[in-house]
Enzyme design. Structure first.
Site, PDB file in Angstrom:
ATOM      1  CG  ASN B 191      16.860  -9.446  26.220  1.00  0.00           C
ATOM      2  OD1 ASN B 191      17.834  -9.253  27.182  1.00  0.00           O
ATOM      3  ND2 ASN B 191      16.868 -10.175  25.132  1.00  0.00           N
ATOM      4  CG  ASN B 216      18.743 -17.201  20.376  1.00  0.00           C
ATOM      5  OD1 ASN B 216      18.875 -18.137  19.645  1.00  0.00           O
ATOM      6  ND2 ASN B 216      17.697 -16.775  21.329  1.00  0.00           N
ATOM      7  CB  CYS B 279      22.484  -7.941  18.420  1.00  0.00           C
ATOM      8  SG  CYS B 279      24.283  -8.537  18.937  1.00  0.00           S
ATOM      9  CB  SER B 280      21.277  -9.791  23.011  1.00  0.00           C
ATOM     10  OG  SER B 280      20.641 -10.029  22.930  1.00  0.00           O
ATOM     11  CG  ASP B 281      26.063  -8.853  24.859  1.00  0.00           C
ATOM     12  OD1 ASP B 281      25.591  -8.332  26.230  1.00  0.00           O
ATOM     13  OD2 ASP B 281      25.723 -10.243  25.394  1.00  0.00           O
ATOM     14  CD1 TRP B 283      28.318 -11.667  21.088  1.00  0.00           C
ATOM     15  CD2 TRP B 283      29.736 -10.027  22.296  1.00  0.00           C
ATOM     16  NE1 TRP B 283      28.357 -11.939  22.426  1.00  0.00           N
ATOM     17  CE2 TRP B 283      28.846 -11.017  23.450  1.00  0.00           C
ATOM     18  CE3 TRP B 283      30.127  -9.270  23.972  1.00  0.00           C
ATOM     19  CZ2 TRP B 283      28.824 -11.120  24.218  1.00  0.00           C
ATOM     20  CZ3 TRP B 283      30.334  -9.704  24.647  1.00  0.00           C
ATOM     21  CH2 TRP B 283      29.213 -10.566  25.472  1.00  0.00           C
ATOM     22  CG  ASP B 284      26.762 -13.715  19.067  1.00  0.00           C
ATOM     23  OD1 ASP B 284      28.266 -13.479  18.467  1.00  0.00           O
ATOM     24  OD2 ASP B 284      26.419 -14.081  19.758  1.00  0.00           O
ATOM     25  NE  ARG B 325      28.135 -16.291  19.820  1.00  0.00           N
ATOM     26  CZ  ARG B 325      28.240 -15.828  21.609  1.00  0.00           C
ATOM     27  NH1 ARG B 325      28.451 -16.944  22.238  1.00  0.00           N
ATOM     28  NH2 ARG B 325      27.846 -14.937  21.677  1.00  0.00           N
TER      29      ARG B 325
END
Lengths: 758, 584
Positions: B191, B216, B279-281, B283-284, B325
């Site tokens: 990233n 992921n 994490c990345s965003d 939200w997961d 999702r």
């Protein structure tokens, strides 16, 4: 008669420690540490300043004390016993740190400085001074002692003694023979005062015609009779003296034809279904040319004993089930991955390593085959003959499983014990060889009984209220196989038992005519091993709670007022119970895989009759009083964690596990029992009634609001066992390769980078 | 149905996404009485899926408003003791201006000024700046969450560094904080090339940086599909199943999520150190890990209401993209992933290890799971609060939470013991591979003949019924005795004199045996039961049909229904005892 001998080592067994000046802190206080010895037990050798490892990872944690080898056990007596609260099952004859010699699988000595290792057998020499002793036990414990502070000679001698005494040359050298002789004489007076028949044992032993008669009556097998043609083991050395055969067969017939069967194991009756079909077991036919003759003699007789004269199904177990070597191989492998392999290495591929052992596959195969036999007996009304070459191994497993599935009587504690007695002990299962107590022939060793217990556990796991006993009971029973004090697991056949016990009685001056059960009791007399309070851990609260119904007439009458409620409870229509409810299922799950998982009814068409039978059985409301068909899809079988992983610290869930539910249920049931007993007293106030406390059947008692809250921190998923000090694998030197790989995995991630969306 | 097709293109399963909404099925929905519908097919262009829209929006408006007010996030924050001298409610995102995927109300450190927050948000993906998720009253440690920093290879942001320091300072007893990146290190490094990445330990004040390799959403999607294939085999051998399960890697991923949750829970409870999770965003994996940590940390989140509020907080309000999702509308198949499934499964795995620690049972989890996908209720529609507000979901749909609460009798675990030391405080589950099971109750729920039909709940209900009857009987006997004694015939007097010591002792015993606190867990549910179906038999029936599919043996003791109206009796009984005996 001697009483307990004072401890008297046969030779000087230890030297003063070499380097005490270096480590003054660990020098034990001048306190006498004496082993607790049983009647007839003598100390063979001992060594002081030994450290017992307590945990697997840090080799620093340990207990200091004395390591003792007696003619019965390896004992460790800590000089400074930690003041642990008594929290779990305590054995009356074995201390927390004791291991019976028969329980030893392998005795391994290690010298770390020289990098040497040797597995010790009987009468062997050891060329190095051991720094460590590792005991691999048959109950899956691994116990480690360090000798760094102990005298090297003393340590060596104890190791050799342990190795030697764990390989007895002959059966009567097992400690049980010494112990029970002493015990018989020491407790004679007490017995004369209260002479209860058979030592007060409630479990039928099936060594007398009356036990068989009762079984015939109980199952309504009117066309079968008890026959004493094998008295004094005249026709078969491995069958019991009294057997049950079709009424239409004369003793003479049996005698004449017995020679055509392997080991003269003629077809004998095991059990009768209420519909009249019978379960029969036999050995294979030696001479194929005689097949016709046998078919004409025995098969019609068995058919005749069926009220509907329906056909007889024969099942040759040798052809469809794994053999004893397969089982042994699977068991060794599963033991290896559960306890011996370093944890980190088995972790990554846990499921496939379990799969590779094939143990669960075999458990499933036996359950499946037994269920098919149930289909014939129950669904097709046909009598079943189980045939195996010797009729002493696989037949034991299958016949007892079939009976467990069909007859609720065997799901009670006494019933289960009588089943083991009938289908294993008296049927001549070679416990001595299969357990390899004398460690003479590894080829004969096979965990058939263990496999049977695992199968029972699988059923118990699926039907938690069907059995009177708990998985703790099954585990304790499996452990008892390795304590050589009871007659149950020591012999290969009833004949061998009789022979040895006659000699034993002669040698120990036990009067003729004395009951075997009194002078050499079976394992079923649990009070020999556990206090009454501890034995309550065998009681399943759900079974006990269920039993509360119906026993008390008043309660039953009373409940009529709520009939609808109760009826619903017990007999909910199958359509509702099996998850095919209309409303929720027809709910559309948008984009969800759930909508894809719905059953495909078209597949039902091409099912076999037996599949149909099982499906129908499973569709009926669960009625624990009769048929119990285990579910056999792979996802229904599980690893028996309490047995296989109770010593594994990594698998131990503190303050959790099924025991927490057991705890709460036990308290509920205890409370019900208190209330019931109060009620009874209101109804029939009798001053002579036994005090409540002695009747309480639950290990965990109902608490009252006034009691201080008990911490119960000792409740772990291993309860009533503890991993502490019982599973000390040898630490690997340096970083285990798996650790390294684990670290690397983060780098060598499988996912492709551009897959990461953001 | 071919196993291979199963869930393959979850994004493209439009063939059954609408077709199943027949009038009949809607009428049979558990909550259908709340939303009567004509059953007419709704054109799929509507953004809000059909089932959730009530046909008569105005009729039950008041009721619906109450439904939506049933859970109040602010109340949960004040339960945690917020706002206080360390944390304040920031109005900065009031109109979703700073981050359009965050909720309007956010807690930030007292010292975090709006410029710092805005500055920090500019340095984070999607403007998701570090904000509070959970605060521990006992030791001031907090779980914060954010998205990844836009650090690239060397970029720095003073405000972001100040923001983290402010978080550290709001935990006065601790001199460092953890920053947990839940991604595998390789992903995080990759990233960086895109100008994103992770925090550089040198640039931030006293942080300890930690990777926890949770894979992921694409890996998880494929893994679940493989796992379902393993579960779907028609007559698998033991090795087909076990190898299928292992090669799917599903349980390994569940373990990774649980391990991460344990790491954070231990940091909070044992070390008293605050943690920032991303994490990345954010939200997961972040939602998974924060909520798992909360379940482990705080017994409140192991209650029925607490678990609902946890989902409301860490999932719904923080913008887990449910619509994408769960593929509520046909969208990008690559956006679909069973992230919430994994969280529910983690909760189930913990329940399996601690059968007495949860107020709810496995059926509760399965029901939530069903409705996450069903769109029958408005809770999971949309991807974030802003979208939900724009859709007017509160006005147009019903809330799942109040439905669940009304029927809570179905979801109670009678083995729950809130008073017990065993179940209080931090749970320490084992994450040895032995302790992970395949969740048959969820993944094989429709298979015929799959579920053992003997369940603990039947027996616990039976036992409870028995207790109740005995107590009623006892009471009636005591009434009789009292009556007889009042009549006061000479003989009776003598007899009762004889008996009275015993009787007295018994009475006292009885009081002891009646441990209301012990029963509290099991019996609290009386009233909703009666509300729903006053007749006991009916009630049980509904129970059975609801649960025997969902909650099988594997869920252990989780689903014992608790129907006994005993609570009244047991509350009343001791008194009547005393009355009887004092009369004597």
């Amino acid at each position: 008669m001697f009483s307990v001998k004072p401890t008297k080592p046969t030779f000087r067994s230890y030297l003063p420690p070499v380097q005490t000046d270096v480590k003054t802190t660990i020098e034990p206080p001048p306190k006498k540490v004496e082993p607790k010895l049983l009647q007839g037990e003598i100390v063979v050798n001992e060594v002081n300043f030994v450290r017992k490892c307590l945990s697997a990872d840090s080799s620093q944690e340990g207990l200091w004390g004395k390591l003792i080898c007696t003619n019965f056990k390896v004992s460790f007596i800590p000089t400074d016993p930690p003041s642990e609260q008594k929290s779990h099952l305590s054995h009356l004859l074995l201390g927390q740190h004791d291991i019976p010699l028969t329980c030893l699988e392998q005795v391994v000595t290690v010298n770390d400085t020289k990098g040497k290792k040797k597995v010790l057998g009987s009468n062997q020499k050891l060329k190095f001074n051991p720094t460590e002793l590792i005991l691999y036990c048959k109950d899956l414990r691994i116990i480690r002692f360090c000798f760094l502070e102990a005298g090297p000679e003393g340590a060596k001698k104890v190791c050799l003694a342990i190795a030697h005494y764990s390989h007895p040359a002959d059966l009567p050298l097992l400690f049980g023979f010494e112990y029970q002789g002493r015990r018989y004489h020491d407790s004679k007076e007490q017995r004369v005062n209260d002479s209860i028949p058979r030592g007060g044992l409630r479990t039928p032993i099936f060594d007398r015609p009356s036990d068989w008669d009762r079984e015939i009556k109980r199952t309504g097998a009117s066309e079968w009779r008890v026959c004493s043609v094998n008295e004094n083991y005249a026709i078969s050395p491995s069958l019991p003296e009294h057997i049950v055969v079709p009424v239409s067969l004369a003793d003479q017939d049996l005698k004449q034809n017995s020679i055509y069967f392997m080991n003269q194991r003629i077809p004998v009756w095991c059990w009768n279904h209420p519909n009249g079909s019978a379960l029969v077991r036999m050995g294979s036919i030696v001479d194929p040319l005689q097949q016709r003759r046998i078919d004409q003699r025995f098969i019609p007789a068995i058919t005749k004993s069926h009220p509907q004269r329906s056909e007889v199904i024969r099942s040759d177990l040798d052809k469809c089930l794994p053999n004893i070597q397969d089982l042994q191989c699977a068991f060794i492998k599963i033991r290896h991955i559960c306890v011996i392999d370093p944890f980190e290495e088995s972790e990554e591929r846990w499921l496939s390593s379990i799969e590779n052992t094939r143990w669960l596959e075999y458990v499933r195969a036996f359950l499946k085959h037994s269920a098919e036999m149930v289909y014939h007996l129950d669904g097709k009304n046909a009598s079943v003959i189980l045939q195996e070459e010797e009729d002493r191994d696989l037949n034991c497993v299958v016949s007892s499983l079939v009976q467990l599935m069909l007859d609720p009587h065997y799901r009670s504690l006494v019933g289960f014990q009588s089943l083991v007695q009938k289908e294993w002990v008296m049927a001549g299962h070679r416990f001595l060889d299969r357990c390899n107590h004398l460690k003479k022939n590894d080829k004969d060793e096979s965990p058939l009984f263990m496999l049977f217990l695992d199968c029972v556990w699988q059923m118990m796991n699926q039907y938690p209220a069907a059995f009177e006993f708990t998985e703790t009971y099954l585990t304790v029973l499996s452990d008892s196989m390795w304590i050589p004090l009871f007659s149950t697991f020591l012999f290969n056949s009833p004949k061998q038992r009789a022979q040895y016990l006659v000699d034993f009685a002669k040698n120990k001056a036990i009067p003729q005519g004395e009951d075997q059960l009194v002078y050499f009791p079976p394992v079923w007399d649990w009070s020999q091993q556990y206090s009454m309070a501890d034995q309550t851990l065998f009681n399943n609260p759900m079974f006990v709670g269920k039993g509360a119904f119906g026993q008390n007439g008043e309660v039953k009458a009373f409940r009529r007022a709520k009939k609808t409620y109760s009826a619903t409870l017990r007999g909910t229509p199958a359509s509702l119970r099996n998850g095919q409810k209309g409303g929720e299922d027809s709910l559309a799950r948008r984009g969800s895989w759930l909508s894809e998982l719905k059953p495909d009814f078209s597949l039902v068409k091409d099912e076999s009759p037996s599949e149909r039978f099982f499906r129908d059985c499973l569709a009926r409301p669960a009625d624990q009083q009769s048929l119990l068909i285990p579910l056999l899809l792979p996802s229904h079988l599980a690893l028996w964690k309490l047995y296989f992983l109770r010593w594994v610290p990594e698998a131990c869930i503190s303050k959790g596990g099924p025991i927490t539910a057991y705890h709460k249920l036990s308290q509920l049931v205890d409370e019900i029992e208190i209330l019931q007993s109060h009620l009874r007293q209101y109804k029939r106030p009798s001053p002579a009634s036994t005090p409540l406390s002695s009747q309480r059947r639950m290990y965990f008692k109902a608490s009252s609001p006034h009691d201080p809250p008990s911490p119960l921190d000792y409740l772990t998923s291993s309860f009533p066992f503890t991993p502490r000090g019982n599973l000390c694998r040898r630490s690997t030197y340096g970083t285990p390769i798996s650790k390294f790989l684990n670290g690397a995995r983060i780098w060598l991630s499988t996912e492709t980078l551009d897959n990461d969306p953001l | 149905m071919g196993a291979s097709q199963l869930g393959v293109q979850r994004g493209a399963t439009s063939r059954h996404s609408l077709g199943m909404f027949s009038a009949r099925s809607l009428q049979e929905l558990p909550g259908s009485s709340l939303c009567p519908t004509s059953g007419a097919r709704v054109p799929r262009c509507s953004l809000v899926p059909a089932a959730s829209l009530p046909a008569r929006p105005n009729v039950d408006e008041e009721e619906r408003r109450q439904e939506w007010d049933f859970l109040d996030l602010k109340a949960d924050y004040s339960r945690m003791g917020l706002p206080n001298s360390l944390w304040k409610l920031s109005p900065v995102n009031q109109h979703y201006k700073v981050s359009d995927t965050y909720p309007a109300d956010l807690f930030v450190p007292q010292s975090a000024t709006p410029p710092v927050i805005v500055g920090s948000s500019k340095f984070r993906s999607r403007g998701r700046f570090p904000t509070l998720s959970y605060y521990s009253k006992e030791n001031h440690a907090a779980i914060c969450r954010s998205s990844q920093p836009l650090s690239g290879f060397s970029a720095r942001c003073l405000e972001d560094e100040q923001m983290l320091e402010a978080i550290l300072r709001s935990n006065p007893r601790s001199d460092f904080m953890y920053v947990v990146d839940t991604r595998p290190k390789l992903n995080a490094i990759a990233n960086r090339a895109a100008g994103k990445g992770y925090e550089n330990e040198d640039n931030y004040f006293n942080i300890k940086f930690q990777f926890i390799g949770i894979e992921n959403i694409h890996v998880m999607r494929n893994s679940q599909q493989k796992m379902l294939e393993a579960c779907e085999q028609r007559s698998p051998s033991m090795s087909d199943f076990l190898e299928g399960l292992e090669s799917s890697g599903w349980l390994k991923h569940i373990k990774a999520v649980l391990d991460a949750g344990i790491f954070i829970a231990k940091a909070i409870a044992e070390e008293g150190v605050s943690v920032l999770v991303h994490c990345s965003d954010g939200w997961d994996r972040t939602a998974q890990v924060c909520s798992v940590a909360c379940v482990l940390l705080d017994p409140h989140y192991r209650t029925l209401r607490g678990f609902m509020i946890l989902i409301e907080k860490d999932w719904i309000s923080f913008g887990h993209k449910f619509s994408h999702r769960c593929n509520h509308l046909v969208g990008d198949p690559k956006e679909v992933s069973p992230v919430i499934d994994q969280f529910l499964e983690c909760a189930w795995q913990i329940m399996e290890q601690f059968p007495c620690a949860f107020e709810f049972n496995a059926r509760f989890l399965i029901t939530i799971h069903s409705h996450v996908y069903s769109c029958q209720y408005g809770n999971f529609i949309g991807n974030n609060h802003r979208e939900r507000r724009a859709l007017g979901l509160r006005e147009r749909t019903h809330s799942l939470w109040s439905y669940l609460w009304k029927n809570k009798a179905d979801y109670m675990n009678p083995l729950y013991r809130p008073d017990h030391r065993q179940t209080q405080g931090l749970l320490r589950p084992s994450t040895a591979p032995y302790c992970f099971k395949s969740w048959r109750g969820l993944y094989n729920r429709f298979d015929q003949g799959m579920h053992p039909r003997q369940s603990v709940e039947d027996y616990l209900s039976a036992i409870q019924e028995e207790t109740q009857q005995l107590e009623e009987q006892l009471a009636s006997h005591q009434r009789k005795i009292a009556q007889l004694e009042q009549e006061g015939t000479v003989t009776w007097g003598a007899v009762s004199c004889d008996k009275s010591p015993t009787a007295w002792a018994l009475g006292r015993d009885m009081g002891l045996a009646n441990t209301p606190q012990d029963y509290a867990g099991g019996f609290v549910t009386t009233s909703p039961c009666q509300q729903k179906a006053p007749d006991g038999s009916l009630l049980l029936l509904t129970h059975d049909c609801n649960l025997s599919n969902g909650s099988d043996q594997e869920s252990g003791f989780a689903d014992v229904s608790c129907l006994s109206p005993l609570s009244e009796d047991s509350a009343r009984d001791p008194d009547s005892d005393e009355a009887a005996y004092s009369a004597a």
